[in-house]
Design a protein around this motif. Structure first.
Motif, PDB file in Angstrom:
ATOM      1  N   VAL A 192      -3.206 -14.802   1.803  1.00 56.08           N
ATOM      2  CA  VAL A 192      -3.598 -13.382   1.730  1.00 56.08           C
ATOM      3  C   VAL A 192      -2.569 -12.588   0.924  1.00 56.08           C
ATOM      4  CG1 VAL A 192      -3.915 -11.281   3.085  1.00 56.08           C
ATOM      5  CG2 VAL A 192      -5.037 -13.409   3.772  1.00 56.08           C
ATOM      6  N   ILE A 193      -1.305 -12.842   1.236  1.00 53.35           N
ATOM      7  CA  ILE A 193      -0.242 -12.124   0.510  1.00 53.35           C
ATOM      8  C   ILE A 193      -0.284 -12.466  -0.980  1.00 53.35           C
ATOM      9  CG2 ILE A 193       2.262 -11.922   0.256  1.00 53.35           C
ATOM     10  CD1 ILE A 193       2.430 -12.283   3.300  1.00 53.35           C
ATOM     11  N   ALA A 194      -0.603 -13.715  -1.232  1.00 52.17           N
ATOM     12  CA  ALA A 194      -0.643 -14.110  -2.646  1.00 52.17           C
ATOM     13  C   ALA A 194      -1.858 -13.534  -3.353  1.00 52.17           C
ATOM     14  CB  ALA A 194      -0.658 -15.651  -2.724  1.00 52.17           C
ATOM     15  N   SER A 195      -2.955 -13.279  -2.635  1.00 54.46           N
ATOM     16  CA  SER A 195      -4.175 -12.767  -3.267  1.00 54.46           C
ATOM     17  C   SER A 195      -4.127 -11.243  -3.495  1.00 54.46           C
ATOM     18  CB  SER A 195      -5.394 -13.128  -2.404  1.00 54.46           C
ATOM     19  OG  SER A 195      -5.315 -12.488  -1.144  1.00 54.46           O
ATOM     20  N   ILE A 196      -3.222 -10.539  -2.844  1.00 54.31           N
ATOM     21  CA  ILE A 196      -3.139  -9.085  -3.028  1.00 54.31           C
ATOM     22  C   ILE A 196      -2.369  -8.777  -4.329  1.00 54.31           C
ATOM     23  CG2 ILE A 196      -2.238  -6.949  -2.049  1.00 54.31           C
ATOM     24  CD1 ILE A 196      -2.642  -8.209   0.714  1.00 54.31           C
ATOM     25  N   SER A 197      -2.987  -7.923  -5.166  1.00 54.19           N
ATOM     26  CA  SER A 197      -2.316  -7.512  -6.424  1.00 54.19           C
ATOM     27  C   SER A 197      -1.528  -6.222  -6.200  1.00 54.19           C
ATOM     28  CB  SER A 197      -3.364  -7.310  -7.526  1.00 54.19           C
ATOM     29  OG  SER A 197      -4.287  -6.285  -7.126  1.00 54.19           O
ATOM     30  N   SER A 198      -0.818  -5.824  -7.180  1.00 56.03           N
ATOM     31  CA  SER A 198      -0.005  -4.604  -7.056  1.00 56.03           C
ATOM     32  C   SER A 198      -0.887  -3.367  -6.947  1.00 56.03           C
ATOM     33  CB  SER A 198       0.931  -4.468  -8.274  1.00 56.03           C
ATOM     34  OG  SER A 198       0.143  -4.456  -9.484  1.00 56.03           O
ATOM     35  N   GLU A 199      -2.060  -3.317  -7.701  1.00 57.55           N
ATOM     36  CA  GLU A 199      -2.958  -2.182  -7.589  1.00 57.55           C
ATOM     37  C   GLU A 199      -3.555  -2.110  -6.181  1.00 57.55           C
ATOM     38  OE1 GLU A 199      -3.161  -4.455  -9.920  1.00 57.55           O
ATOM     39  OE2 GLU A 199      -2.526  -3.380 -11.774  1.00 57.55           O
ATOM     40  N   GLN A 200      -3.982  -3.248  -5.671  1.00 53.82           N
ATOM     41  CA  GLN A 200      -4.552  -3.266  -4.318  1.00 53.82           C
ATOM     42  C   GLN A 200      -3.512  -2.875  -3.278  1.00 53.82           C
ATOM     43  OE1 GLN A 200      -6.120  -7.195  -3.888  1.00 53.82           O
ATOM     44  NE2 GLN A 200      -8.029  -6.744  -5.002  1.00 53.82           N
ATOM     45  N   GLU A 201      -2.310  -3.285  -3.548  1.00 51.41           N
ATOM     46  CA  GLU A 201      -1.246  -2.931  -2.605  1.00 51.41           C
ATOM     47  C   GLU A 201      -0.982  -1.444  -2.623  1.00 51.41           C
ATOM     48  OE1 GLU A 201       3.357  -4.278  -1.604  1.00 51.41           O
ATOM     49  OE2 GLU A 201       2.298  -5.110  -3.353  1.00 51.41           O
ATOM     50  N   GLU A 202      -1.002  -0.852  -3.810  1.00 49.61           N
ATOM     51  CA  GLU A 202      -0.759   0.590  -3.926  1.00 49.61           C
ATOM     52  C   GLU A 202      -1.921   1.361  -3.302  1.00 49.61           C
ATOM     53  OE1 GLU A 202       0.253   3.915  -7.412  1.00 49.61           O
ATOM     54  OE2 GLU A 202      -0.046   1.767  -7.923  1.00 49.61           O
ATOM     55  N   ALA A 203      -3.156   0.877  -3.508  1.00 50.94           N
ATOM     56  CA  ALA A 203      -4.320   1.532  -2.936  1.00 50.94           C
ATOM     57  C   ALA A 203      -4.286   1.450  -1.417  1.00 50.94           C
ATOM     58  CB  ALA A 203      -5.612   0.902  -3.477  1.00 50.94           C
ATOM     59  N   ASN A 204      -3.896   0.317  -0.938  1.00 51.96           N
ATOM     60  CA  ASN A 204      -3.800   0.150   0.515  1.00 51.96           C
ATOM     61  C   ASN A 204      -2.741   1.067   1.084  1.00 51.96           C
ATOM     62  OD1 ASN A 204      -5.829  -1.801   0.735  1.00 51.96           O
ATOM     63  ND2 ASN A 204      -4.385  -3.470   0.249  1.00 51.96           N
ATOM     64  N   ILE A 205      -1.651   1.218   0.398  1.00 51.50           N
ATOM     65  CA  ILE A 205      -0.589   2.112   0.867  1.00 51.50           C
ATOM     66  C   ILE A 205      -1.078   3.547   0.898  1.00 51.50           C
ATOM     67  CG2 ILE A 205       1.700   3.025   0.330  1.00 51.50           C
ATOM     68  CD1 ILE A 205       2.402   0.228  -0.742  1.00 51.50           C
ATOM     69  N   ASN A 206      -1.781   3.951  -0.136  1.00 49.75           N
ATOM     70  CA  ASN A 206      -2.305   5.326  -0.198  1.00 49.75           C
ATOM     71  C   ASN A 206      -3.328   5.560   0.895  1.00 49.75           C
ATOM     72  OD1 ASN A 206      -0.714   5.972  -2.436  1.00 49.75           O
ATOM     73  ND2 ASN A 206      -2.256   5.191  -3.881  1.00 49.75           N
ATOM     74  N   GLN A 207      -4.154   4.546   1.141  1.00 50.45           N
ATOM     75  CA  GLN A 207      -5.148   4.683   2.188  1.00 50.45           C
ATOM     76  C   GLN A 207      -4.488   4.784   3.551  1.00 50.45           C
ATOM     77  OE1 GLN A 207      -8.035   1.572   2.168  1.00 50.45           O
ATOM     78  NE2 GLN A 207      -9.279   2.501   3.832  1.00 50.45           N
ATOM     79  N   CYS A 208      -3.443   4.050   3.726  1.00 54.42           N
ATOM     80  CA  CYS A 208      -2.702   4.120   4.992  1.00 54.42           C
ATOM     81  C   CYS A 208      -2.071   5.490   5.185  1.00 54.42           C
ATOM     82  CB  CYS A 208      -1.619   3.043   5.037  1.00 54.42           C
ATOM     83  SG  CYS A 208      -2.294   1.370   5.219  1.00 54.42           S
ATOM     84  N   ILE A 209      -1.559   6.064   4.110  1.00 53.72           N
ATOM     85  CA  ILE A 209      -0.950   7.381   4.214  1.00 53.72           C
ATOM     86  C   ILE A 209      -2.005   8.405   4.537  1.00 53.72           C
ATOM     87  CG2 ILE A 209       0.228   9.144   2.871  1.00 53.72           C
ATOM     88  CD1 ILE A 209       1.635   6.863   1.355  1.00 53.72           C
ATOM     89  N   ALA A 210      -3.182   8.271   3.899  1.00 52.31           N
ATOM     90  CA  ALA A 210      -4.260   9.202   4.151  1.00 52.31           C
ATOM     91  C   ALA A 210      -4.727   9.104   5.599  1.00 52.31           C
ATOM     92  CB  ALA A 210      -5.427   8.927   3.207  1.00 52.31           C
ATOM     93  N   SER A 211      -4.794   7.851   6.102  1.00 55.04           N
ATOM     94  CA  SER A 211      -5.222   7.681   7.499  1.00 55.04           C
ATOM     95  C   SER A 211      -4.190   8.269   8.443  1.00 55.04           C
ATOM     96  CB  SER A 211      -5.394   6.172   7.789  1.00 55.04           C
ATOM     97  OG  SER A 211      -6.418   5.627   6.989  1.00 55.04           O
ATOM     98  N   LEU A 212      -2.958   8.159   8.092  1.00 52.93           N
ATOM     99  CA  LEU A 212      -1.909   8.735   8.946  1.00 52.93           C
ATOM    100  C   LEU A 212      -1.979  10.261   8.899  1.00 52.93           C
ATOM    101  CD1 LEU A 212       1.080   6.325   8.135  1.00 52.93           C
ATOM    102  CD2 LEU A 212      -0.206   6.495  10.266  1.00 52.93           C
ATOM    103  N   SER A 213      -2.258  10.792   7.731  1.00 53.34           N
ATOM    104  CA  SER A 213      -2.348  12.250   7.612  1.00 53.34           C
ATOM    105  C   SER A 213      -3.547  12.806   8.365  1.00 53.34           C
ATOM    106  CB  SER A 213      -2.437  12.644   6.131  1.00 53.34           C
ATOM    107  OG  SER A 213      -3.618  12.107   5.541  1.00 53.34           O
ATOM    108  N   LEU A 214      -4.624  12.017   8.417  1.00 51.42           N
ATOM    109  CA  LEU A 214      -5.789  12.459   9.177  1.00 51.42           C
ATOM    110  C   LEU A 214      -5.499  12.370  10.671  1.00 51.42           C
ATOM    111  CD1 LEU A 214      -8.710  10.790   7.150  1.00 51.42           C
ATOM    112  CD2 LEU A 214      -8.162  13.220   7.284  1.00 51.42           C
ATOM    113  N   LEU A 215      -4.718  11.432  11.071  1.00 49.14           N
ATOM    114  CA  LEU A 215      -4.408  11.258  12.502  1.00 49.14           C
ATOM    115  C   LEU A 215      -3.395  12.275  12.984  1.00 49.14           C
ATOM    116  CD1 LEU A 215      -4.129   7.373  12.701  1.00 49.14           C
ATOM    117  CD2 LEU A 215      -5.939   8.801  13.651  1.00 49.14           C
ATOM    118  N   ALA A 216      -2.575  12.815  12.097  1.00 48.31           N
ATOM    119  CA  ALA A 216      -1.532  13.773  12.496  1.00 48.31           C
ATOM    120  C   ALA A 216      -2.127  15.042  13.058  1.00 48.31           C
ATOM    121  CB  ALA A 216      -0.618  14.050  11.300  1.00 48.31           C
ATOM    122  N   PRO A 217      -3.116  15.736  12.405  1.00 47.32           N
ATOM    123  CA  PRO A 217      -3.679  16.968  12.994  1.00 47.32           C
ATOM    124  C   PRO A 217      -4.353  16.697  14.340  1.00 47.32           C
ATOM    125  CG  PRO A 217      -4.232  16.819  10.691  1.00 47.32           C
ATOM    126  CD  PRO A 217      -3.641  15.513  11.034  1.00 47.32           C
ATOM    127  N   ALA A 218      -4.987  15.516  14.405  1.00 44.39           N
ATOM    128  CA  ALA A 218      -5.700  15.207  15.654  1.00 44.39           C
ATOM    129  C   ALA A 218      -4.729  15.127  16.824  1.00 44.39           C
ATOM    130  CB  ALA A 218      -6.456  13.895  15.507  1.00 44.39           C
TER     131      ALA A 218
END
Length: 219
Positions: A192-218
């Motif tokens: 799995v680690i080998a199949s993840i590219s740098s773009e996918q990794e960056e997108a996943n990081i951004n999505q994680c930040i967005a999910s955290l930001s949505l969870l913060a107001p809640a």
């Protein structure tokens, strides 16, 4: 004195033989019947015997040579020793015989006691034989109990050994499964680690930040 004795012996020798014999026998009978044979008036038998002996010697019917004298002395000594020593020898032999008899009686008593003890032992053996049936039954039951205990011990031993082997097989299977699981998880993680590219990794990081930001107001 000697010539007078010889004359009397010759005169007495002229008497008939049967009269001398009858007189001698009567005198001997009177001496035996009397309680005190050497009392006065009762010594005729002794005098007659001495006269006859003197007549026999004078007529050389009895020859007083060395052999006769030696034999007479030997007989007299033997008779005297017999009278003196005889009672002591008899007493000694009686005591010896009594000692032997006492020893034999003691030995007899010991043997009787031994035989009685042997008889008592035989009677006890007979009584024990009467109880032999019960003893054999008890021993048979004890043997059966020992066999049952040995059978149960062996069953327990077999159960323990089988359980050990089964536990070993279970542990071996669990070890194999854990090894396979760990290997698969490590392999999947690596892939799995080998199949993840740098773009996918960056997108996943951004999505994680967005999910955290949505969870913060809640919160």
């Amino acid at each position: 004195m000697l010539s007078r004795t010889c004359l009397l012996a010759r005169q007495s020798s002229k008497l008939p033989l049967y009269s001398i014999t009858n007189r001698f026998n009567s005198d001997v009978a009177e001496v035996k019947a009397s309680k005190n044979p050497l009392s006065t008036g009762q010594t005729g038998a002794a005098v007659l015997g001495a006269s006859i002996l003197a007549t026999a010697v004078s007529k050389e019917m009895i020859v007083l040579d060395a052999d006769v004298l030696a034999g007479s002395i030997l007989f007299a000594c033997t008779y005297g020793l017999g009278k003196k020593i005889g009672p002591m020898v008899v007493d000694g032999l009686d005591k010896y015989t009594k000692g032997i008899e006492t020893t034999m009686m003691e030995g007899k008593k010991v043997q009787i006691a031994a035989y009685e003890a042997a008889i008592a032992e035989e009677k006890a053996a007979i009584e024990s034989l009467n109880l032999a049936g019960d003893i054999f039954d008890i021993k048979r039951e004890l043997v059966q109990i020992e066999m049952e205990a040995e059978y149960r011990r062996r069953i327990k031993s077999v159960h323990t050994e089988v359980k050990k082997r089964l536990d070993y097989q279970v542990e071996l299977e669990n070890t194999k499964k854990a090894f396979i699981r760990d290997h698969i998880v490590a392999w999947l993680e690596k892939e799995v680690i080998a199949s993840i590219s740098s773009e996918q990794e960056e997108a996943n990081i951004n999505q994680c930040i967005a999910s955290l930001s949505l969870l913060a107001p809640a919160q």
